[in-house]
Design a protein around this motif. Structure first.
Motif, PDB file in Angstrom:
ATOM      1  N   LEU A   8       0.837  -1.201   0.000  1.00 57.89           N
ATOM      2  CA  LEU A   8       0.000   0.000   0.000  1.00 57.89           C
ATOM      3  C   LEU A   8       0.870   1.248   0.000  1.00 57.89           C
ATOM      4  O   LEU A   8       0.647   2.174  -0.794  1.00 57.89           O
ATOM      5  CB  LEU A   8      -0.920  -0.004   1.217  1.00 57.89           C
ATOM      6  N   LEU A   9       1.861   1.303   0.847  1.00 58.96           N
ATOM      7  CA  LEU A   9       2.751   2.465   0.906  1.00 58.96           C
ATOM      8  C   LEU A   9       3.530   2.644  -0.389  1.00 58.96           C
ATOM      9  O   LEU A   9       3.676   3.770  -0.884  1.00 58.96           O
ATOM     10  CB  LEU A   9       3.702   2.327   2.088  1.00 58.96           C
ATOM     11  N   ALA A  10       4.007   1.548  -0.949  1.00 56.58           N
ATOM     12  CA  ALA A  10       4.753   1.636  -2.210  1.00 56.58           C
ATOM     13  C   ALA A  10       3.866   2.145  -3.338  1.00 56.58           C
ATOM     14  O   ALA A  10       4.286   2.996  -4.130  1.00 56.58           O
ATOM     15  CB  ALA A  10       5.322   0.269  -2.568  1.00 56.58           C
ATOM     16  N   GLY A  11       2.645   1.660  -3.411  1.00 51.62           N
ATOM     17  CA  GLY A  11       1.724   2.114  -4.442  1.00 51.62           C
ATOM     18  C   GLY A  11       1.376   3.579  -4.293  1.00 51.62           C
ATOM     19  O   GLY A  11       1.312   4.324  -5.273  1.00 51.62           O
ATOM     20  N   LEU A  12       1.170   4.024  -3.057  1.00 53.74           N
ATOM     21  CA  LEU A  12       0.864   5.430  -2.822  1.00 53.74           C
ATOM     22  C   LEU A  12       2.051   6.319  -3.187  1.00 53.74           C
ATOM     23  O   LEU A  12       1.877   7.370  -3.809  1.00 53.74           O
ATOM     24  CB  LEU A  12       0.478   5.644  -1.359  1.00 53.74           C
ATOM     25  N   LEU A  13       3.249   5.924  -2.835  1.00 49.68           N
ATOM     26  CA  LEU A  13       4.432   6.715  -3.170  1.00 49.68           C
ATOM     27  C   LEU A  13       4.665   6.768  -4.676  1.00 49.68           C
ATOM     28  O   LEU A  13       5.030   7.813  -5.215  1.00 49.68           O
ATOM     29  CB  LEU A  13       5.657   6.160  -2.455  1.00 49.68           C
ATOM     30  N   LEU A  14       4.449   5.645  -5.359  1.00 49.70           N
ATOM     31  CA  LEU A  14       4.593   5.646  -6.812  1.00 49.70           C
ATOM     32  C   LEU A  14       3.552   6.544  -7.470  1.00 49.70           C
ATOM     33  O   LEU A  14       3.846   7.243  -8.440  1.00 49.70           O
ATOM     34  CB  LEU A  14       4.467   4.220  -7.364  1.00 49.70           C
ATOM     35  N   GLY A  15       2.346   6.517  -6.938  1.00 49.69           N
ATOM     36  CA  GLY A  15       1.301   7.373  -7.481  1.00 49.69           C
ATOM     37  C   GLY A  15       1.616   8.849  -7.296  1.00 49.69           C
ATOM     38  O   GLY A  15       1.436   9.653  -8.206  1.00 49.69           O
ATOM     39  N   VAL A  16       2.109   9.218  -6.138  1.00 46.86           N
ATOM     40  CA  VAL A  16       2.459  10.607  -5.878  1.00 46.86           C
ATOM     41  C   VAL A  16       3.638  11.025  -6.756  1.00 46.86           C
ATOM     42  O   VAL A  16       3.644  12.117  -7.328  1.00 46.86           O
ATOM     43  CB  VAL A  16       2.773  10.819  -4.379  1.00 46.86           C
ATOM     44  N   ALA A  17       4.621  10.155  -6.879  1.00 41.59           N
ATOM     45  CA  ALA A  17       5.787  10.466  -7.708  1.00 41.59           C
ATOM     46  C   ALA A  17       5.409  10.574  -9.181  1.00 41.59           C
ATOM     47  O   ALA A  17       5.943  11.410  -9.906  1.00 41.59           O
ATOM     48  CB  ALA A  17       6.851   9.394  -7.525  1.00 41.59           C
ATOM     49  N   ALA A  18       4.494   9.735  -9.641  1.00 41.84           N
ATOM     50  CA  ALA A  18       4.111   9.736 -11.057  1.00 41.84           C
ATOM     51  C   ALA A  18       3.224  10.928 -11.410  1.00 41.84           C
ATOM     52  O   ALA A  18       3.358  11.518 -12.472  1.00 41.84           O
ATOM     53  CB  ALA A  18       3.407   8.430 -11.410  1.00 41.84           C
ATOM     54  N   ALA A  20       2.175  13.775  -9.123  1.00 45.76           N
ATOM     55  CA  ALA A  20       2.592  15.027  -8.476  1.00 45.76           C
ATOM     56  C   ALA A  20       1.523  16.125  -8.518  1.00 45.76           C
ATOM     57  O   ALA A  20       1.763  17.220  -9.011  1.00 45.76           O
ATOM     58  CB  ALA A  20       3.902  15.508  -9.069  1.00 45.76           C
ATOM     59  N   GLY A  21       0.352  15.795  -8.026  1.00 39.30           N
ATOM     60  CA  GLY A  21      -0.616  16.863  -7.799  1.00 39.30           C
ATOM     61  C   GLY A  21      -1.899  16.777  -8.585  1.00 39.30           C
ATOM     62  O   GLY A  21      -2.036  16.021  -9.525  1.00 39.30           O
ATOM     63  N   GLY A  22      -2.874  17.545  -8.117  1.00 39.51           N
ATOM     64  CA  GLY A  22      -4.164  17.616  -8.780  1.00 39.51           C
ATOM     65  C   GLY A  22      -5.079  16.462  -8.411  1.00 39.51           C
ATOM     66  O   GLY A  22      -4.693  15.515  -7.745  1.00 39.51           O
ATOM     67  N   PHE A  23      -6.331  16.583  -8.845  1.00 38.52           N
ATOM     68  CA  PHE A  23      -7.311  15.542  -8.548  1.00 38.52           C
ATOM     69  C   PHE A  23      -6.971  14.244  -9.272  1.00 38.52           C
ATOM     70  O   PHE A  23      -7.125  13.162  -8.721  1.00 38.52           O
ATOM     71  CB  PHE A  23      -8.718  16.018  -8.942  1.00 38.52           C
ATOM     72  N   THR A  24      -6.456  14.355 -10.495  1.00 40.34           N
ATOM     73  CA  THR A  24      -6.051  13.161 -11.241  1.00 40.34           C
ATOM     74  C   THR A  24      -4.917  12.452 -10.518  1.00 40.34           C
ATOM     75  O   THR A  24      -4.892  11.222 -10.446  1.00 40.34           O
ATOM     76  CB  THR A  24      -5.616  13.545 -12.665  1.00 40.34           C
ATOM     77  N   GLY A  25      -3.988  13.213  -9.978  1.00 42.90           N
ATOM     78  CA  GLY A  25      -2.896  12.630  -9.200  1.00 42.90           C
ATOM     79  C   GLY A  25      -3.403  11.910  -7.968  1.00 42.90           C
ATOM     80  O   GLY A  25      -2.912  10.839  -7.615  1.00 42.90           O
ATOM     81  N   PHE A  26      -4.390  12.492  -7.305  1.00 41.61           N
ATOM     82  CA  PHE A  26      -4.991  11.847  -6.146  1.00 41.61           C
ATOM     83  C   PHE A  26      -5.634  10.523  -6.527  1.00 41.61           C
ATOM     84  O   PHE A  26      -5.451   9.513  -5.854  1.00 41.61           O
ATOM     85  CB  PHE A  26      -6.032  12.776  -5.514  1.00 41.61           C
ATOM     86  N   LEU A  27      -6.394  10.523  -7.621  1.00 43.75           N
ATOM     87  CA  LEU A  27      -7.044   9.283  -8.058  1.00 43.75           C
ATOM     88  C   LEU A  27      -6.026   8.219  -8.458  1.00 43.75           C
ATOM     89  O   LEU A  27      -6.193   7.041  -8.130  1.00 43.75           O
ATOM     90  CB  LEU A  27      -7.999   9.566  -9.220  1.00 43.75           C
ATOM     91  N   LEU A  28      -4.975   8.630  -9.147  1.00 44.32           N
ATOM     92  CA  LEU A  28      -3.934   7.687  -9.539  1.00 44.32           C
ATOM     93  C   LEU A  28      -3.246   7.094  -8.315  1.00 44.32           C
ATOM     94  O   LEU A  28      -3.005   5.887  -8.253  1.00 44.32           O
ATOM     95  CB  LEU A  28      -2.919   8.373 -10.453  1.00 44.32           C
ATOM     96  N   ALA A  29      -2.949   7.926  -7.311  1.00 44.72           N
ATOM     97  CA  ALA A  29      -2.336   7.429  -6.078  1.00 44.72           C
ATOM     98  C   ALA A  29      -3.267   6.463  -5.353  1.00 44.72           C
ATOM     99  O   ALA A  29      -2.828   5.442  -4.819  1.00 44.72           O
ATOM    100  CB  ALA A  29      -1.963   8.592  -5.174  1.00 44.72           C
ATOM    101  N   LEU A  30      -4.557   6.768  -5.364  1.00 38.90           N
ATOM    102  CA  LEU A  30      -5.532   5.897  -4.717  1.00 38.90           C
ATOM    103  C   LEU A  30      -5.610   4.535  -5.405  1.00 38.90           C
ATOM    104  O   LEU A  30      -5.607   3.494  -4.748  1.00 38.90           O
ATOM    105  CB  LEU A  30      -6.901   6.578  -4.726  1.00 38.90           C
ATOM    106  N   VAL A  31      -5.648   4.535  -6.727  1.00 42.34           N
ATOM    107  CA  VAL A  31      -5.721   3.281  -7.488  1.00 42.34           C
ATOM    108  C   VAL A  31      -4.438   2.463  -7.310  1.00 42.34           C
ATOM    109  O   VAL A  31      -4.493   1.255  -7.052  1.00 42.34           O
ATOM    110  CB  VAL A  31      -6.005   3.562  -8.981  1.00 42.34           C
TER     111      VAL A  31
END
Length: 59
Positions: A8-18, A20-31
Motif C-alpha cells: 500500500l505504501l509503495a503504491g501510494l508513493l509511486l502514485g504521488v511520484a508519477a 505530483a498533484g491535482g485531482f487526477t494525481g490523487f485518483l492515480l495514487a488511490l488506485v
C-alpha cells in the motif's frame, strides 16, 4: 509491517511520484495504493486475488 501494508505504501508513493498533484494525481495514487495493497495481501495469504478476479463461473 505486513506485506500488504508495504505494498500500500509503495503504491501510494509511486502514485504521488508519477502524478505530483491535482485531482487526477490523487485518483492515480488511490488506485495504485489499492493495487499495491491487493498484491501485498495476496502474497501474505490474506485473500485470493485470482479467485476474486475469476468470478463465479458457469455451472
Amino acid at each position: 509491517m505486513t506485506t500488504a501494508t508495504a505494498g500500500l505504501l509503495a503504491g501510494l508513493l509511486l502514485g504521488v511520484a508519477a502524478a505530483a498533484g491535482g485531482f487526477t494525481g490523487f485518483l492515480l495514487a488511490l488506485v495504485l495504493g489499492a493495487i499495491g495493497y491487493a498484491v501485498g495481501g495476496h502474497r501474505d495469504g490474506e485473500f485470493d486475488v485470482v479467485a476474486l478476479l475469476r468470478g463465479r463461473g458457469r455451472g
